[in-house]
Design an enzyme around this catalytic site. Structure first.
Site, short mmCIF file in Angstrom:
data_model
loop_
_atom_site.label_atom_id
_atom_site.label_comp_id
_atom_site.label_asym_id
_atom_site.label_seq_id
_atom_site.Cartn_x
_atom_site.Cartn_y
_atom_site.Cartn_z
CG HIS B 126 -1.68 -1.14 1.12
ND1 HIS B 126 -2.31 -1.24 -0.24
CD2 HIS B 126 -1.97 -1.84 2.20
CE1 HIS B 126 -3.54 -1.64 0.55
NE2 HIS B 126 -3.70 -2.54 1.78
CG ASP B 163 -2.65 -8.13 0.38
OD1 ASP B 163 -2.33 -8.35 1.81
OD2 ASP B 163 -3.80 -7.47 0.87
CG HIS B 165 -6.60 -4.96 1.35
ND1 HIS B 165 -5.85 -6.05 2.49
CD2 HIS B 165 -7.76 -4.38 2.13
CE1 HIS B 165 -6.88 -6.00 3.32
NE2 HIS B 165 -8.14 -5.09 3.25
CG ASP B 252 -5.36 -9.90 3.02
OD1 ASP B 252 -5.45 -10.84 2.01
OD2 ASP B 252 -4.97 -8.75 3.39
#
Lengths: 215, 328
Positions: B126, B163, B165, B252
């Site tokens: 991120h 991931d 996200h 995740d």
């Protein structure tokens, strides 16, 4: 918010005497759909769209024609001090592509296009900001809204935007929250503890398993 | 066949505070699982040091690096956003994580290991050019890609990010460049942080086409990921023909992860690992380095990583065509 907060300015204009051929080139080159038409003092006298140019192209003598022969004269306009609602509703109601923005002397100072409306809406909703969404079902706004707002005020998570839907379904209205965090659980837990119904973003009834402390 | 592991107890020293999902216990759970599954002793444990700051500076703004360093030194609770919790040692440990990933890249390039898994924290994908987001202080994978290009003189590096996200930081750092292919599979941005990674984001300018976003609806599972791999990820890798494959390996998307809404099983992560490893074998002599990103259900994280690492340890597939058929 006002038109001046969302309009495009400065804006390219043209004159009544300009050849349609030249206007067509400008529209194509700048990839825009319309130009306000102004007089020698810069006052609004018309608007010419790419559609007008295309239509004119279909009939003879295009090379000689000027803007005056194809423009919409005395178009609707807004002022910088008008509200965004003025501009957005007018655009929608009349299905215009854009509205010239004029000052009190009728001089063109900007343009408010559909795209500007979209941009403003995007900014108001905050969907261009990195964040997470959380949806709360609101059955009784008098009772539940103050609860939700009080929880937001505890500052567990920063709020990017909060929108209460006007539409209603069997679960009531929705409070759409956009939060500046990857982890919405702290806020979710507080909402659930206060008796509020967290229904999203994914439509899970009564909040996610995570927020209920299952793991 | 050898798989290198990047791990250090020092990664525990990045303390994020009680209740924070990105906690030291994540790595503890992974190590215990690797031991329990008898994988720990099969791995080639790399020694490594904190990265020279010039490497993070190759992708990040110098003022940002200074801000992280000074925020840690000043004992501030977070950098830029509340999600990105820090302690006085966090910057040092973030540099150590980068150093570990670069050591893995070096080991694979020098053929001291066939591939590598980096069990590091803080995560990275991120982190933007000039700001921290979502627990990430330095973009580990992005630094590694730049390092492969600048230090190892590679011309084409691919990054696959599974991931849950969207890897916004990695995308933004490379989206205008043709030499780094970035492929991200993630929960659709309308439902999950960070709200970017729409399918229509596919690179800009010279980088047009070198970014591939595959947003998946909430509750997607193994079959959905498999379909995305077979239809999009693998063909895109084959078209790009990378010289090195980096993986932002977040776990995740697992069922019951507390921060997301997907349903990938342990076997699903193993399958993705196998498919990526096969693609690397087919395209770039098996050079694949995977770097831990998220994963917040400790048990799912630990088992997912162990299954994934077990796949990395397997000898290369004998028949690529059979492997491909197994994928379909």
């Amino acid at each position: 918010m006002l038109v001046r907060d969302g309009m495009t300015s400065p804006v390219i204009t043209t004159t009544a005497e300009t050849k349609l051929l030249d206007v067509g080139e400008i529209l194509a080159e700048k990839r825009i759909h319309q130009l306000p038409v102004v007089d020698s003092q810069g006052r609004l006298i018309g608007i010419i769209t790419d559609r007008d140019v295309r239509d004119a192209l279909a009939v003879g003598g295009f090379e000689k024609r000027t803007v005056a022969s194809a423009m919409t004269a005395d178009p609707e306009s807004v002022r910088p001090q008008d509200t965004l609602e003025d501009a957005i509703l007018l655009l929608r109601e009349k299905r215009f592509g854009a509205l010239p923005v004029v000052d009190d002397q009728q001089r063109v100072v900007g343009l408010f296009a559909r795209f500007d409306g979209l941009r403003v809406l995007t900014e108001v909703l905050g969907v261009d900001q990195p964040g997470s969404r959380l949806d709360i079902a609101i059955q009784d706004s008098a009772e539940e809204l103050p609860k939700a707002i009080a929880i937001l005020a505890q500052n567990e998570v920063q709020v990017i935007s909060a929108v209460l839907s006007r539409r209603k379904d069997k679960e009531g209205r929705r409070l759409y929250l956009r939060l500046k965090s990857i982890d919405t659980r702290p806020l979710e837990r507080l909402m659930i503890a206060a008796g509020l119904r967290v229904v999203g973003p994914t439509g899970d009834p009564n909040g996610t398993d995570a927020a209920k402390g299952k793991h | 066949m050898s798989t290198a592991l990047v791990y250090s107890d020092r990664f525990f020293e990045h303390q994020t505070g009680p209740g924070h999902p990105e906690q030291p216990a994540r790595l503890k759970a992974i190590v215990e699982q690797l031991r329990r599954d008898r994988l720990w002793d099969q791995l080639h444990h790399l020694t490594f040091q904190a990265a020279d700051e010039k490497w993070p500076a190759a992708v990040h703004d110098a003022a940002y690096l200074r801000r992280v360093r000074e925020s840690c030194a000043a004992g501030r609770p977070f950098v830029d956003v509340m999600d990105s919790a820090i302690c006085p040692r966090s910057y040092e440990i973030a540099l150590l994580a980068v150093g570990g990933v670069l050591a893995a890249v070096d080991a694979v390039m020098a053929q001291q290991a066939d591939n590598a898994f980096c069990a590091v924290r803080p995560p990275g994908h991120h982190c933007e050019f000039d700001r921290s987001m979502g627990f990430c202080l330095l973009n580990n994978v992005a630094v590694a890609a730049e390092y492969l290009i600048q230090h190892h003189h590679l011309e084409r590096v691919a990054i696959v990010d599974f991931d849950v996200h969207h890897g916004n930081g990695t995308q933004h750092l490379f989206e205008q460049r043709p030499d780094v292919l970035f492929i991200s599979l993630h929960e659709h941005p309308s439902y999950l942080y960070p709200g970017t990674g729409f399918a229509w984001e596919h690179g800009q300018g010279d980088g047009e086409g070198a970014t591939l976003n595959l947003p998946l609806p909430p509750r997607s599972g193994d079959d959905d990921y498999r379909a995305a791999f077979v239809r999009k990820v693998i063909p895109a890798l084959e078209r790009f023909s990378p010289q090195f494959l980096l993986v932002s390996a977040g776990f995740d998307a697992a069922e019951q992860d507390p921060l997301a809404h997907m349903k990938v099983s342990d076997a699903g992560f193993a399958w993705m690992g196998r498919r990526l490893k096969e693609a690397a074998e087919e395209l770039c002599a098996g050079k694949i380095v995977s770097v831990l990103e998220g994963g917040y259900n400790l048990q799912k994280l630990a088992v997912g990583v162990a299954r994934y690492v077990a796949v990395m340890l397997q000898p290369p597939g004998q028949d690529p065509l059979m492997a491909l058929k197994a994928g379909l």
